[in-house]
Design a protein around this motif. Structure first.
Motif, PDB file in Angstrom:
ATOM      1  N   PRO A   1      -8.532  24.786  11.489  1.00  0.00           N
ATOM      2  CA  PRO A   1      -7.302  24.039  11.817  1.00  0.00           C
ATOM      3  C   PRO A   1      -7.051  22.860  10.890  1.00  0.00           C
ATOM      4  O   PRO A   1      -5.888  22.467  10.685  1.00  0.00           O
ATOM      5  N   LEU A   2      -8.112  22.276  10.320  1.00  0.00           N
ATOM      6  CA  LEU A   2      -7.935  21.159   9.402  1.00  0.00           C
ATOM      7  C   LEU A   2      -7.450  21.642   8.035  1.00  0.00           C
ATOM      8  O   LEU A   2      -6.720  20.925   7.344  1.00  0.00           O
ATOM      9  N   LEU A   3      -7.857  22.841   7.643  1.00  0.00           N
ATOM     10  CA  LEU A   3      -7.414  23.398   6.363  1.00  0.00           C
ATOM     11  C   LEU A   3      -6.020  24.016   6.453  1.00  0.00           C
ATOM     12  O   LEU A   3      -5.382  24.259   5.429  1.00  0.00           O
ATOM     13  N   LEU A   4      -5.553  24.272   7.683  1.00  0.00           N
ATOM     14  CA  LEU A   4      -4.222  24.846   7.884  1.00  0.00           C
ATOM     15  C   LEU A   4      -3.423  23.956   8.849  1.00  0.00           C
ATOM     16  O   LEU A   4      -3.027  24.385   9.936  1.00  0.00           O
TER      17      LEU A   4
ATOM     18  N   ARG B   1      -4.488  17.762  17.343  1.00  0.00           N
ATOM     19  CA  ARG B   1      -3.920  16.596  18.013  1.00  0.00           C
ATOM     20  C   ARG B   1      -4.765  15.337  17.823  1.00  0.00           C
ATOM     21  O   ARG B   1      -4.233  14.233  17.810  1.00  0.00           O
ATOM     22  N   THR B   2      -6.074  15.501  17.708  1.00  0.00           N
ATOM     23  CA  THR B   2      -6.955  14.327  17.676  1.00  0.00           C
ATOM     24  C   THR B   2      -7.767  14.220  16.398  1.00  0.00           C
ATOM     25  O   THR B   2      -8.422  13.192  16.179  1.00  0.00           O
ATOM     26  N   GLY B   3      -7.761  15.256  15.558  1.00  0.00           N
ATOM     27  CA  GLY B   3      -8.691  15.295  14.441  1.00  0.00           C
ATOM     28  C   GLY B   3     -10.012  15.892  14.904  1.00  0.00           C
ATOM     29  O   GLY B   3     -10.153  16.337  16.045  1.00  0.00           O
ATOM     30  N   GLY B   4     -11.006  15.870  14.042  1.00  0.00           N
ATOM     31  CA  GLY B   4     -12.276  16.509  14.358  1.00  0.00           C
ATOM     32  C   GLY B   4     -13.180  15.799  15.341  1.00  0.00           C
ATOM     33  O   GLY B   4     -13.888  16.451  16.103  1.00  0.00           O
ATOM     34  N   PRO B   5     -13.219  14.450  15.385  1.00  0.00           N
ATOM     35  CA  PRO B   5     -14.278  13.769  16.142  1.00  0.00           C
ATOM     36  C   PRO B   5     -14.312  14.056  17.638  1.00  0.00           C
ATOM     37  O   PRO B   5     -15.350  14.431  18.169  1.00  0.00           O
ATOM     38  N   LEU B   6     -13.192  13.863  18.336  1.00  0.00           N
ATOM     39  CA  LEU B   6     -13.221  14.009  19.790  1.00  0.00           C
ATOM     40  C   LEU B   6     -13.538  15.439  20.222  1.00  0.00           C
ATOM     41  O   LEU B   6     -14.394  15.643  21.101  1.00  0.00           O
ATOM     42  N   PRO B   7     -12.891  16.475  19.666  1.00  0.00           N
ATOM     43  CA  PRO B   7     -13.277  17.833  20.055  1.00  0.00           C
ATOM     44  C   PRO B   7     -14.747  18.138  19.767  1.00  0.00           C
ATOM     45  O   PRO B   7     -15.409  18.797  20.571  1.00  0.00           O
ATOM     46  N   THR B   8     -15.253  17.648  18.623  1.00  0.00           N
ATOM     47  CA  THR B   8     -16.663  17.879  18.321  1.00  0.00           C
ATOM     48  C   THR B   8     -17.554  17.222  19.362  1.00  0.00           C
ATOM     49  O   THR B   8     -18.567  17.791  19.782  1.00  0.00           O
ATOM     50  N   MET B   9     -17.180  16.016  19.792  1.00  0.00           N
ATOM     51  CA  MET B   9     -17.960  15.319  20.808  1.00  0.00           C
ATOM     52  C   MET B   9     -17.977  16.108  22.118  1.00  0.00           C
ATOM     53  O   MET B   9     -19.037  16.317  22.719  1.00  0.00           O
ATOM     54  N   LEU B  10     -16.810  16.561  22.563  1.00  0.00           N
ATOM     55  CA  LEU B  10     -16.731  17.251  23.849  1.00  0.00           C
ATOM     56  C   LEU B  10     -17.341  18.646  23.782  1.00  0.00           C
ATOM     57  O   LEU B  10     -18.052  19.065  24.706  1.00  0.00           O
ATOM     58  N   ILE B  11     -17.083  19.381  22.709  1.00  0.00           N
ATOM     59  CA  ILE B  11     -17.719  20.686  22.555  1.00  0.00           C
ATOM     60  C   ILE B  11     -19.236  20.505  22.422  1.00  0.00           C
ATOM     61  O   ILE B  11     -20.023  21.347  22.865  1.00  0.00           O
ATOM     62  N   GLY B  12     -19.645  19.387  21.825  1.00  0.00           N
ATOM     63  CA  GLY B  12     -21.070  19.125  21.680  1.00  0.00           C
ATOM     64  C   GLY B  12     -21.786  18.915  22.997  1.00  0.00           C
ATOM     65  O   GLY B  12     -23.021  18.992  23.052  1.00  0.00           O
TER      66      GLY B  12
END
Length: 322
Positions: A22-25, A88-99
């Motif tokens: 999603p970041l590359l597209l 919507r938020t960039g990488g950090p928050l989804p990575t935190m929650l998926i983590g």
């Protein structure tokens, strides 16, 4: 045990690729990324189905319904929510929650799946889970602090992204428990054939989703260049790459791990996906992680190694009344 852990590591590494697509597209809606990825996954599964035709012939109608359900929730909806959250938020928050999935899945399996896997003693399980959670918090504290410095953040959009990430967590808490239960209830079935079956089940879902998005786009955003968007070559390459590596091969590796490991332990090993996603994110940024990030990664690994030493206690056989 060692082979199952190795397969879980491979699956996590391959699944980490889905965080950067999603970041590359960025010009592509999350819905198109989701149906595009799984349309490619379904098309890849067609020739693989010929190789696995004998295995697939043993699947019953109930098995195919299970594959369809797993594909809808664990594939299409999960990636729709995850891609939406990242955009919507960039990488950090989804990575935190998926983590947090290793913690959420382990607790869910211990609460609802202990009759099959055995019960992991809470006294032994909670300390390594706390270490894993602390590692995730350290890594994402750095990411969130950097995000707070960026001007013009739309908090409503950011909040909706957080909700999307939580929905992705819910989908992927349900999926590995349900998928692992099916695989260990059918030890005679090959994990590769089950991965291919899920790919085939995904194809009609993705076709319907793609057609629905095309119709919606023609009415709501007629300027968007359907069917392949503004950069069709890049879009097709990314979708095929993610479908082959993350969807099919990643699912295959995870199925191999799920057949060998208790669900509560396999759930903790999803931490490898978080580590891979962070690694790819740093490579994409062209920077090294800072000291707190390195400390967090160390805590994640330490927590996983500690948790692997915890062994489930099988439930005692029921007493027969005289």
């Amino acid at each position: 045990m060692f082979t199952g852990i190795a397969f879980a590591l491979a699956a996590g590494t391959l699944w980490g690729l889905v965080f950067i697509a999603p970041l590359l597209l960025p010009d592509y809606p999350a819905a198109l990324l989701s149906v595009g990825r799984y349309l490619a996954f379904g098309l890849i599964a067609l020739p693989l189905a010929w190789l696995d035709r004998r295995e697939l012939a043993h699947l019953t109608r109930t098995d195919w319904r299970e594959a369809l359900q797993l594909s809808l929730i664990g594939n299409v909806l999960y990636y729709l929510f995850l891609a939406s959250a990242i955009q919507r938020t960039g990488g950090p928050l989804p990575t935190m929650l998926i983590g947090t999935l290793p913690v959420v899945i382990a607790i869910s399996a211990n609460l609802f799946n202990h009759q099959r896997d055995g019960h992991l003693p809470w006294g032994k399980l909670l300390p390594p889970l706390a270490v894993i959670l602390a590692g995730i918090a350290c890594v994402n504290q750095v990411e969130l602090a950097a995000l707070a410095l960026q001007p013009g953040i739309d908090m409503a959009r950011y909040g909706s992204g957080a909700i999307m990430a939580l929905l992705a967590v819910a989908c992927w808490t349900w999926y590995p428990i349900r998928n692992g239960n099916w695989l260990r209830a059918h030890p005679q079935r090959k994990p590769r054939g089950w991965a291919t079956a899920q790919g085939l089940a995904t194809l009609p879902l993705a076709l319907l989703g793609y057609a629905g998005f095309w119709l919606y786009s023609s009415l709501a955003t007629p300027g968007f260049a359907m069917p392949l968007g503004p950069t069709p070559g890049k879009f097709m390459l990314m979708m095929l790459g993610v479908a082959l590596l993350a969807s099919w091969l990643g699912t295959l590796c995870w199925n191999e791990a799920s057949q060998r490991l208790p669900t509560s332990l396999a759930g903790q090993l999803i931490v490898f996906e978080t580590l891979a996603a962070l690694t790819f994110a740093y490579l994409l940024r062209g920077q090294w992680p800072g000291g707190l990030s390195v400390a967090g990664i160390g805590l994640l690994l330490a927590g996983v190694l500690w948790a692997m030493r915890v062994r489930p206690e099988k439930p005692a056989p029921a007493r027969v009344r005289q």
